[in-house]
Design a protein around this motif. Sequence first.
Motif, short mmCIF file in Angstrom:
data_model
loop_
_atom_site.label_atom_id
_atom_site.label_comp_id
_atom_site.label_asym_id
_atom_site.label_seq_id
_atom_site.Cartn_x
_atom_site.Cartn_y
_atom_site.Cartn_z
N PRO A 3 0.84 -1.20 0.00
CA PRO A 3 0.00 0.00 0.00
C PRO A 3 0.87 1.25 0.00
O PRO A 3 1.92 1.28 0.62
CB PRO A 3 -0.80 -0.11 1.30
CG PRO A 3 -0.12 -1.12 2.12
CD PRO A 3 0.77 -1.94 1.25
N SER A 4 0.44 2.29 -0.70
CA SER A 4 1.28 3.48 -0.83
C SER A 4 1.06 4.41 0.36
O SER A 4 0.03 4.39 1.01
CB SER A 4 0.95 4.20 -2.13
OG SER A 4 -0.41 4.57 -2.12
N THR A 5 2.07 5.21 0.61
CA THR A 5 1.99 6.19 1.69
C THR A 5 1.17 7.39 1.23
O THR A 5 1.46 7.98 0.21
CB THR A 5 3.40 6.65 2.08
OG1 THR A 5 4.13 5.52 2.52
CG2 THR A 5 3.35 7.68 3.18
N LEU A 6 0.13 7.71 2.00
CA LEU A 6 -0.70 8.86 1.64
C LEU A 6 -0.26 10.10 2.41
O LEU A 6 -0.26 11.20 1.88
CB LEU A 6 -2.17 8.54 1.95
CG LEU A 6 -3.21 9.58 1.53
CD1 LEU A 6 -3.14 9.86 0.04
CD2 LEU A 6 -4.62 9.11 1.91
N LEU A 7 0.12 9.91 3.68
CA LEU A 7 0.57 11.03 4.52
C LEU A 7 1.83 10.63 5.26
O LEU A 7 1.92 9.52 5.79
CB LEU A 7 -0.51 11.37 5.55
CG LEU A 7 -0.16 12.51 6.52
CD1 LEU A 7 -0.34 13.86 5.85
CD2 LEU A 7 -1.02 12.43 7.78
N ARG A 8 2.80 11.53 5.26
CA ARG A 8 4.02 11.26 6.03
C ARG A 8 4.46 12.53 6.76
O ARG A 8 4.64 13.57 6.14
CB ARG A 8 5.15 10.76 5.13
CG ARG A 8 6.32 10.18 5.94
CD ARG A 8 7.59 10.09 5.13
NE ARG A 8 7.46 9.32 3.92
CZ ARG A 8 7.57 7.99 3.85
NH1 ARG A 8 7.84 7.30 4.93
NH2 ARG A 8 7.42 7.38 2.70
N ASP A 26 7.28 11.67 13.84
CA ASP A 26 7.33 10.89 12.59
C ASP A 26 6.10 10.00 12.58
O ASP A 26 5.87 9.25 13.54
CB ASP A 26 8.59 10.02 12.53
CG ASP A 26 9.85 10.86 12.48
OD1 ASP A 26 9.94 11.72 11.60
OD2 ASP A 26 10.72 10.65 13.35
N LEU A 27 5.34 10.09 11.51
CA LEU A 27 4.09 9.32 11.45
C LEU A 27 3.73 9.10 9.99
O LEU A 27 3.99 9.96 9.14
CB LEU A 27 3.01 10.12 12.18
CG LEU A 27 1.58 9.60 12.28
CD1 LEU A 27 0.95 10.11 13.57
CD2 LEU A 27 0.73 10.02 11.10
N GLU A 28 3.13 7.94 9.72
CA GLU A 28 2.79 7.61 8.34
C GLU A 28 1.37 7.04 8.29
O GLU A 28 0.98 6.27 9.16
CB GLU A 28 3.80 6.56 7.86
CG GLU A 28 3.70 6.23 6.41
CD GLU A 28 4.62 5.07 6.03
OE1 GLU A 28 4.80 4.87 4.83
OE2 GLU A 28 5.12 4.37 6.92
#
Length: 240
Positions: A3-8, A26-28
Amino acid sequence: MAPSTLLRLNNLRTGYGAHSVLEGIDLEVRTGEIVALLGSNGSGKTTTINAISGVIPLWDGSVEYNDQRVDGLHPSAIVKLRLVQCAEGRQLFPQLTVLENLKLGSYARGLSSRDMRTEIDRIYELFPVLLERKSQLAGTLSGGQQQMLAIGRALMAAPLLLIMDEPSLGLAPLLVGQLFALIDRINRMGTTILLVEQNAVASLKIAHRAYVLESGKIALSGAAKDLLNDPRVRDVYLGL
Ligand SMILES: Nc1ncnc2c1ncn2[C@@H]1O[C@H](COP(=O)(O)OP(=O)(O)O)[C@@H](O)[C@H]1O
Ligand SMILES: [Mg+2]
């Protein structure tokens, strides 16, 4: 396919005046997830999401959303990118009707009246009570109904990422159960969710992953299931 990262969030730092609140977060959030951001009162949850939404400026670090930097953008530009915050404490227009509040939610999208109709019908399907009360002034709704309207209004902006700030706050226990079921349903229908909550157990039951904030730092993170079953977490953070 991963799954792709939407928010980082990278090393996010901010505060108020000279008072530092977030000490490098730091959060993803990956596409399709519910990610819970937990923590006690004053730990920095609302500050974190206000920094994401562009409501307060960063001191350091960055916010990447859908493969672009969004820190420094105006909040309205961020909503246009379909990163939508469903505010704490409802923040509806009390003197406007339910229907008018819903329409305002889609303001940034410039929909045709036909598309607007379709979208509103979609919201009524999810929240039948809003259809029943569409002509009622928002300020006269019960707390639970106002919360449904706040979520419905946020959904009218067609969020790719929906951020919710303590949606269960002040709701009767029966409604809290319904609310979490609804959040789960919205996610299954395709909306990625960052869920800020003090109700840790209920959040971990529907979330895929979670982060625990403590005094402006991430104290703990992992799969929601693991956190729910970790004896230390249960003792210290969940009070179980
Ligand atoms: N507008 C503000 N001005 C000054 N300090 C604030 C403001 N908002 C929050 N704070 C402080 O920032 C810290 C984190 O608050 P907040 O992000 O609201 O926590 P949470 O949402 O986890 O309860 C607290 O110490 C709070 O007092
Ligand atoms: Mg808060």
